[in-house]
Enzyme design. Structure first.
Site, PDB file in Angstrom:
ATOM      1  N   GLY A 196     -25.003 -23.383 -40.301  1.00 47.51           N
ATOM      2  CA  GLY A 196     -24.667 -22.060 -40.807  1.00 47.51           C
ATOM      3  C   GLY A 196     -25.180 -20.927 -39.951  1.00 47.51           C
ATOM      4  N   SER A 197     -24.341 -19.958 -39.618  1.00 51.93           N
ATOM      5  CA  SER A 197     -24.800 -18.823 -38.829  1.00 51.93           C
ATOM      6  C   SER A 197     -23.667 -17.827 -38.644  1.00 51.93           C
ATOM      7  CB  SER A 197     -25.360 -19.272 -37.488  1.00 51.93           C
ATOM      8  OG  SER A 197     -26.125 -18.247 -36.904  1.00 51.93           O
TER       9      SER A 197
END
Length: 233
Positions: A196-197
């Protein structure tokens, strides 16, 4: 100061077609999850075994690497990531490209495909690592304050744009196998961010933006915008 983020710039070359439908940087994590699942089933009860198998299945699913249909339009910029458009704004004095630009920010949550793709083909002019903090990647300040890795790419028509992989609160492993001088093709795989980012695009001011705030996009197949015709020879 100790760095928690690891920018992996190994010679990881994604194939033209994903042989296992799993991204190569995930093999190690899938192996670890498999060992944990086996130990849970062998040493624990049914509940522990179920949790172990669930973890293994999630890690395999997280590192999925599906094929995508690349749009045929020659001046189309495709999304570099799966996720949601959280910001579209004009900024001055970009730290990635010279002068002003349009910045489009795409947030990836843990459920998105995390393989990153080239928005538009061209020659890599520069690869720059920026040390930083680990704010939630959905915050505006993440673009300038989080740890990140930026590519500056010049298209055959002379347009210059930037694409930035940004580490987040949980995602602290950026994978990028690109070097200055490399020639890239639109829609091809070039890296990923684990767990996630966010990715930011720094685009020329004459780019015709084709997405809206809150829109969900898919890497390699969703069109983010069109480069101005004045760049074409």
């Amino acid at each position: 100061m100790k760095r928690d983020v690891k920018i992996e710039m190994k010679d990881i070359k994604w194939p033209e077609k994903a042989g296992f439908i799993i991204a190569a940087p995930g093999f190690k994590y899938i192996g670890i999850a498999g060992v944990i699942a086996a130990l849970a089933m062998g040493l624990g009860g049914a509940v522990s075994g179920g949790i172990g198998l669930g973890l293994f299945a999630f890690v395999c699913w997280f590192f999925r690497d599906p094929e995508r249909t690349i749009p045929p339009q020659s001046n189309a910029l495709v999304s570099p990531a799966d996720g949601k458009v959280i910001s579209i704004e004009t900024i001055e004095n970009s730290t990635v490209v010279s002068g002003s630009c349009i910045r489009v920010c795409i947030f990836m949550n843990v459920f998105n495909v995390h393989v990153n793709r080239v928005p538009m083909g061209g020659k890599v002019e520069k690869v720059t690592y920026f040390p930083g903090k680990f704010f939630n990647a959905s915050l505006d300040k993440a673009s300038e304050h989080n740890e990140r890795n930026a590519l500056v790419i010049k298209t055959p028509q002379g347009a210059v744009y930037g694409v930035v992989q940004i580490a987040g609160l949980i995602a602290r492993r950026i994978v990028c196998h690109i070097k200055p001088g490399d020639r890239l093709e639109r829609g091809k795989r070039y890296g990923m961010i684990r767990f996630g980012s966010r990715l930011d695009l720094h685009l020329p001011l004459n780019t015709n933006i084709a997405v809206t705030l809150g829109q969900k996009v898919s890497a390699g197949s969703s069109i983010v915008g069109y480069l101005g015709r004045e760049h074409e020879k």
